[in-house]
Write an enzyme that holds these catalytic residues in place. Structure first.
Site, PDB file in Angstrom:
ATOM      1  N   ASP A   1       0.791  -1.234   0.000  1.00 33.77           N
ATOM      2  CA  ASP A   1       0.000   0.000   0.000  1.00 33.77           C
ATOM      3  C   ASP A   1       0.825   1.286   0.000  1.00 33.77           C
ATOM      4  O   ASP A   1       0.259   2.378  -0.053  1.00 33.77           O
ATOM      5  CB  ASP A   1      -0.967  -0.004   1.200  1.00 33.77           C
ATOM      6  CG  ASP A   1      -0.245  -0.220   2.537  1.00 33.77           C
ATOM      7  OD1 ASP A   1       0.939   0.165   2.663  1.00 33.77           O
ATOM      8  OD2 ASP A   1      -0.876  -0.766   3.457  1.00 33.77           O
TER       9      ASP A   1
ATOM     10  N   HIS B   1       6.753  -8.254  -0.824  1.00 32.92           N
ATOM     11  CA  HIS B   1       5.661  -8.737  -1.679  1.00 32.92           C
ATOM     12  C   HIS B   1       5.361  -7.746  -2.800  1.00 32.92           C
ATOM     13  O   HIS B   1       4.237  -7.704  -3.312  1.00 32.92           O
ATOM     14  CB  HIS B   1       4.403  -9.005  -0.853  1.00 32.92           C
ATOM     15  CG  HIS B   1       4.542 -10.207   0.051  1.00 32.92           C
ATOM     16  ND1 HIS B   1       3.695 -10.476   1.084  1.00 32.92           N
ATOM     17  CD2 HIS B   1       5.470 -11.211   0.050  1.00 32.92           C
ATOM     18  CE1 HIS B   1       4.075 -11.594   1.685  1.00 32.92           C
ATOM     19  NE2 HIS B   1       5.151 -12.050   1.089  1.00 32.92           N
TER      20      HIS B   1
HETATM   21  P1  NAD Z   1      -2.645 -11.153   7.867  1.00 32.41           P
HETATM   22  O1  NAD Z   1      -3.976 -10.655   7.394  1.00 32.41           O
HETATM   23  O2  NAD Z   1      -2.344 -12.597   7.707  1.00 32.41           O
HETATM   24  O3  NAD Z   1      -2.476 -10.811   9.415  1.00 32.41           O
HETATM   25  C1  NAD Z   1      -2.701  -9.536   9.920  1.00 32.41           C
HETATM   26  C2  NAD Z   1      -2.454  -9.581  11.420  1.00 32.41           C
HETATM   27  O4  NAD Z   1      -2.533  -8.261  11.906  1.00 32.41           O
HETATM   28  C3  NAD Z   1      -3.483 -10.413  12.191  1.00 32.41           C
HETATM   29  O5  NAD Z   1      -2.792 -11.310  13.044  1.00 32.41           O
HETATM   30  C4  NAD Z   1      -4.276  -9.366  12.988  1.00 32.41           C
HETATM   31  O6  NAD Z   1      -4.612  -9.827  14.301  1.00 32.41           O
HETATM   32  C5  NAD Z   1      -3.303  -8.227  13.101  1.00 32.41           C
HETATM   33  N1  NAD Z   1      -3.917  -6.893  13.137  1.00 32.41           N
HETATM   34  C6  NAD Z   1      -4.981  -6.433  12.424  1.00 32.41           C
HETATM   35  N2  NAD Z   1      -5.183  -5.130  12.675  1.00 32.41           N
HETATM   36  C7  NAD Z   1      -4.228  -4.764  13.578  1.00 32.41           C
HETATM   37  C8  NAD Z   1      -3.915  -3.544  14.241  1.00 32.41           C
HETATM   38  N3  NAD Z   1      -4.614  -2.430  14.008  1.00 32.41           N
HETATM   39  N4  NAD Z   1      -2.871  -3.527  15.102  1.00 32.41           N
HETATM   40  C9  NAD Z   1      -2.132  -4.660  15.352  1.00 32.41           C
HETATM   41  N5  NAD Z   1      -2.399  -5.846  14.763  1.00 32.41           N
HETATM   42  C10 NAD Z   1      -3.422  -5.889  13.884  1.00 32.41           C
HETATM   43  O7  NAD Z   1      -1.536 -10.236   7.182  1.00 32.41           O
HETATM   44  P2  NAD Z   1      -0.020 -10.539   6.826  1.00 32.41           P
HETATM   45  O8  NAD Z   1       0.644 -11.318   7.904  1.00 32.41           O
HETATM   46  O9  NAD Z   1       0.570  -9.247   6.397  1.00 32.41           O
HETATM   47  O10 NAD Z   1      -0.092 -11.498   5.532  1.00 32.41           O
HETATM   48  C11 NAD Z   1      -1.032 -11.333   4.559  1.00 32.41           C
HETATM   49  C12 NAD Z   1      -0.566 -10.912   3.187  1.00 32.41           C
HETATM   50  O11 NAD Z   1      -1.557 -10.006   2.734  1.00 32.41           O
HETATM   51  C13 NAD Z   1       0.687 -10.138   3.105  1.00 32.41           C
HETATM   52  O12 NAD Z   1       1.395 -10.664   2.060  1.00 32.41           O
HETATM   53  C14 NAD Z   1       0.277  -8.719   2.694  1.00 32.41           C
HETATM   54  O13 NAD Z   1       1.118  -8.265   1.669  1.00 32.41           O
HETATM   55  C15 NAD Z   1      -1.058  -8.869   2.079  1.00 32.41           C
HETATM   56  N6  NAD Z   1      -1.981  -7.737   2.333  1.00 32.41           N
HETATM   57  C16 NAD Z   1      -1.527  -6.461   2.305  1.00 32.41           C
HETATM   58  C17 NAD Z   1      -2.384  -5.401   2.571  1.00 32.41           C
HETATM   59  C18 NAD Z   1      -1.823  -3.995   2.522  1.00 32.41           C
HETATM   60  O14 NAD Z   1      -0.939  -3.717   1.723  1.00 32.41           O
HETATM   61  N7  NAD Z   1      -2.290  -3.106   3.390  1.00 32.41           N
HETATM   62  C19 NAD Z   1      -3.720  -5.646   2.885  1.00 32.41           C
HETATM   63  C20 NAD Z   1      -4.177  -6.981   2.883  1.00 32.41           C
HETATM   64  C21 NAD Z   1      -3.288  -8.034   2.609  1.00 32.41           C
END
Ligand code: NAD
Length: 242
Positions: A105, A120
């Site tokens: 993002d 990624h």
């Molecule tokens: P994930 O969705 O597997 O895990 C997210 C973790 O963050 C969860 O354990 C959750 O409990 C925690 N979480 C959620 N909101 C939070 C907050 N405000 N404060 C603290 N903790 C919080 O995500 P991941 O481990 O990054 O893996 C998923 C894949 O999805 C990655 O490859 C990522 O690139 C991609 N992704 C990226 C985006 C983005 O760029 N913003 C969005 C969605 C998915």
């Protein structure tokens, strides 16, 4: 310990640390309005989204990904760095800070972080899967916004330069990330479920002298190895950090 005491302990660690690496995941951006994958209200709570980022599914039929992107574009465009992104950027004034992010993002870069490795990839650019032509993704927005699939004139479909499941990670970012962790005094994992490999294997490169801090809403598989765990919202936890 109360959350306030845990944050004080974190600040204490930071005060006595020179080389910090932040490994961040989708959870750091949920307070900016971008849903993660695996929280209860994350993108994967809708089974229709499970194969969106799968490379075979995309190449066979890119329309579902771009139908999703048409809606997601607005969410991405409205997202602003939150206090966690901003605190991490601030820390580089006093520390040697490397950010390794799984996110696509661009919010760390927009917050001002200078050393950011995107393991990624990133949404900024897209590439034609047939001839490799590269284009700023925003130039494709008018087509994507209409829910249509963007094609290059050679007939190939454009794919954003993000790593889909089934694709190798960007080699250079990966190697630099590994090296930064090997040299870290403190590794802080923020907002990652730590279940997506190989990114989840990165903490394994930390030296024995490196402290491990985990900031996440839920427990992660690495919790038993951590020196400090702060469960809660990253934005709130990082607000007082200086
Ligand atoms: P994930 O969705 O597997 O895990 C997210 C973790 O963050 C969860 O354990 C959750 O409990 C925690 N979480 C959620 N909101 C939070 C907050 N405000 N404060 C603290 N903790 C919080 O995500 P991941 O481990 O990054 O893996 C998923 C894949 O999805 C990655 O490859 C990522 O690139 C991609 N992704 C990226 C985006 C983005 O760029 N913003 C969005 C969605 C998915």
């Amino acid at each position: 310990m109360s959350q306030r005491e845990l944050i004080q302990q974190f600040q204490e660690y930071l005060n006595h640390t020179r080389r910090i690496v932040f490994l961040t995941g989708a959870g750091i951006s949920t307070e900016s309005g971008i849903p993660d994958f695996r929280s209860a209200d994350g993108l994967y709570s809708d089974p229709a989204n499970l194969s969106l980022f799968d490379i075979s599914a995309f190449l066979a039929e890119p329309a579902p990904f771009y139908r999703f992107s048409a809606k997601f574009l607005e969410v991405m465009e409205q997202a602003q760095p939150n206090p966690a992104h901003l605190a991490i950027a601030r820390l580089q004034e006093t520390h040697r800070v490397t950010v390794i992010t799984q996110n696509i993002d661009n919010l760390h870069q927009r917050a001002g972080s200078r050393t950011v490795f995107c393991v990624h990839g990133n949404l900024e650019f897209s590439r034609c899967v047939k001839c490799g032509h590269r284009i700023a993704t925003r130039e494709l927005h008018p087509v994507i916004r209409q829910g249509e699939v963007p094609y290059h004139s050679c007939g190939g479909v454009y794919k954003p330069e993000v790593t889909f499941f089934g694709e190798p990670l960007p080699e250079e970012d990966w190697l630099y990330s590994q090296r930064a962790i090997e040299e870290a005094d403190l590794l802080c994992v923020v907002g990652s479920s730590l279940v997506v490999y190989p990114a989840a294997s990165l903490p394994g490169y930390r030296p024995r002298t490196c402290r491990l801090v985990i900031v996440n809403r839920e427990p992660t598989p690495l919790n038993p190895e951590a020196d400090l765990i702060i469960h809660g919202d990253a934005g709130k936890i990082f607000s007082p950090i200086t």
